[in-house]
Scaffold this motif. Structure first.
Motif, PDB file in Angstrom:
ATOM      1  N   MET A  28       0.839  -1.206   0.000  1.00  0.00           N
ATOM      2  CA  MET A  28       0.000   0.000   0.000  1.00  0.00           C
ATOM      3  C   MET A  28       0.871   1.253   0.000  1.00  0.00           C
ATOM      4  N   LYS A  29       1.920   1.203   0.807  1.00  0.00           N
ATOM      5  CA  LYS A  29       2.833   2.338   0.874  1.00  0.00           C
ATOM      6  C   LYS A  29       3.508   2.533  -0.485  1.00  0.00           C
ATOM      7  N   LYS A  30       3.968   1.429  -1.054  1.00  0.00           N
ATOM      8  CA  LYS A  30       4.660   1.457  -2.351  1.00  0.00           C
ATOM      9  C   LYS A  30       3.767   2.081  -3.430  1.00  0.00           C
ATOM     10  N   HIS A  31       2.471   1.794  -3.353  1.00  0.00           N
ATOM     11  CA  HIS A  31       1.539   2.334  -4.349  1.00  0.00           C
ATOM     12  C   HIS A  31       0.929   3.664  -3.915  1.00  0.00           C
ATOM     13  N   ASN A  32       1.497   4.229  -2.864  1.00  0.00           N
ATOM     14  CA  ASN A  32       0.975   5.504  -2.351  1.00  0.00           C
ATOM     15  C   ASN A  32      -0.506   5.447  -1.999  1.00  0.00           C
ATOM     16  N   ALA A  33      -0.965   4.271  -1.579  1.00  0.00           N
ATOM     17  CA  ALA A  33      -2.354   4.163  -1.097  1.00  0.00           C
ATOM     18  C   ALA A  33      -2.371   4.597   0.368  1.00  0.00           C
ATOM     19  N   LEU A  34      -3.452   5.200   0.798  1.00  0.00           N
ATOM     20  CA  LEU A  34      -3.556   5.626   2.195  1.00  0.00           C
ATOM     21  C   LEU A  34      -3.617   4.412   3.106  1.00  0.00           C
ATOM     22  N   SER A  35      -2.941   4.499   4.239  1.00  0.00           N
ATOM     23  CA  SER A  35      -3.021   3.437   5.247  1.00  0.00           C
ATOM     24  C   SER A  35      -4.372   3.535   5.954  1.00  0.00           C
ATOM     25  N   LEU A  36      -4.713   2.490   6.725  1.00  0.00           N
ATOM     26  CA  LEU A  36      -5.998   2.524   7.427  1.00  0.00           C
ATOM     27  C   LEU A  36      -6.100   3.721   8.388  1.00  0.00           C
ATOM     28  N   PRO A  37      -5.076   3.997   9.212  1.00  0.00           N
ATOM     29  CA  PRO A  37      -5.192   5.193  10.066  1.00  0.00           C
ATOM     30  C   PRO A  37      -5.391   6.471   9.248  1.00  0.00           C
ATOM     31  N   GLN A  38      -4.754   6.563   8.085  1.00  0.00           N
ATOM     32  CA  GLN A  38      -4.948   7.748   7.241  1.00  0.00           C
ATOM     33  C   GLN A  38      -6.356   7.777   6.642  1.00  0.00           C
ATOM     34  N   LEU A  39      -6.867   6.604   6.274  1.00  0.00           N
ATOM     35  CA  LEU A  39      -8.235   6.533   5.744  1.00  0.00           C
ATOM     36  C   LEU A  39      -9.245   6.975   6.805  1.00  0.00           C
TER      37      LEU A  39
END
Lengths: 160, 160, 160
Positions: free
Chosen positions: B96-107
């Motif tokens: 997720m980090k590699k794809h710049n997807a938001l983490s659950l806490p960020q979501l």
């Protein structure tokens, strides 16, 4: 029943105690709000409806095997997590009792009293080899067409 | 809020990282489309909302046991499959980090900023022995009646 | 398609055989009732759509690892319970054949023939490292926005 009543449907696919409790709490809540509520029991959800005594009937070996491996009724279900070989359900039942929360069998009874329709999916009954005499009395028996007929008229449609 | 806004509700029952991510992606998407979105956290889904530090409070031994066995917050959840004792979540977080997807806490943070209502189910808080000070700030607390009131007005109602 | 058609959506998040069967039975039933049906495949649900042969492509080690650990296609899925290391799915397939029920690959084929739209979630394809050439032909590719657009117009919206 009048057309103007709000309708709600729940597909209870899961055979987990915690999910069955959630389904019945929502169903009973909706019925208390005067919704016309239908629960469709399919796959493992059918185990919620099994009588807890052994019912003699003629089955093939595979149906017998399924019957033996699946929990027999609402009081025998496991948890979706923290089951710990049956300790988890005991713990949950203990705290529910302590907090005067209704048990799953009581929630089912309340649903009946409130007129929640309980429909067993005949297709998965065939597949799992479950027969009507093994299930609680007073159920309806139907297939996916009946479900869709109800769901298309409802606003709250959940798959649990 | 105006009556004409589209409404959506999600019951987050699951305490799995992957399901919580799916729930928040849908909730944030709906909020971006200007839906009025409410997430009801019940059963294991409440673990998503736990603070990650230990919060001192008075509990019975059973509530303490539940508290210790359940994951403490969004960053501690496991996967519904391929969990591999915690390796799976690490792998998912890495990609997720590699794809710049938001983490659950960020979501979760984004959901707050977008005005998604987060409601903790008081009944299961009682059962699992979770207290308000153990959960994130800024939540609402309610029961099944509040859920049904919202769901009956919404078109997209999911149980996750 | 006309605006007056009833719409239904299913998010297939699960990669379990039994849940995928339930999803396709509901989807096919709704399509038979002339609903406009869309299934959104996300997370493990994408495994339902994988081709069963190995497809050569360039991937990082993590994507390769995911690819190798996840089941390759509808015929390789496990059960959500009573999987017994692969014996459970064999038993279910056996009884389904015995009862002349359609297998999952046949249900998928029927869904195509009935015009059920099958949409693969591009965000989770990225995360799990799945590429279009690994999935069945004739799919659509979209994200959560497309899902919400459809779901907001539908009455039956399920998360499975």
């Amino acid at each position: 029943m009048s057309e103007s009543k709000e309708k709600s449907t729940i597909v209870l696919f899961s055979g987990d105690l915690d999910k069955a409790i959630a389904a019945f709490i929502i169903a009973n809540g909706a019925a208390a709000y005067d919704h016309e509520v239908t629960i469709f029991f399919t796959f493992w959800g059918l185990n919620t409806l099994r009588k807890d005594q052994d019912v003699a009937n003629e089955k093939g070996w595979l149906e017998k095997a399924f019957g033996r491996m699946m929990p027999r009724g609402a009081d025998k279900l496991g948890l979706s997590r923290m089951n710990f070989g049956g300790l988890g359900p005991k713990m949950i039942k203990h705290v529910m009792k302590k907090h005067n929360a209704l048990s799953l069998p009581q929630l089912i009874e309340l649903a009946r009293e409130q007129g929640v329709r309980m429909v067993a999916c005949t297709m998965t009954m065939d597949l799992l080899g479950l027969q009507q005499e093994e299930l609680l009395d007073g159920l309806e028996y139907a297939g996916v067409a009946a479900y869709l007929g109800d769901a298309a008229d409802a606003r709250v449609n959940l798959f649990i």
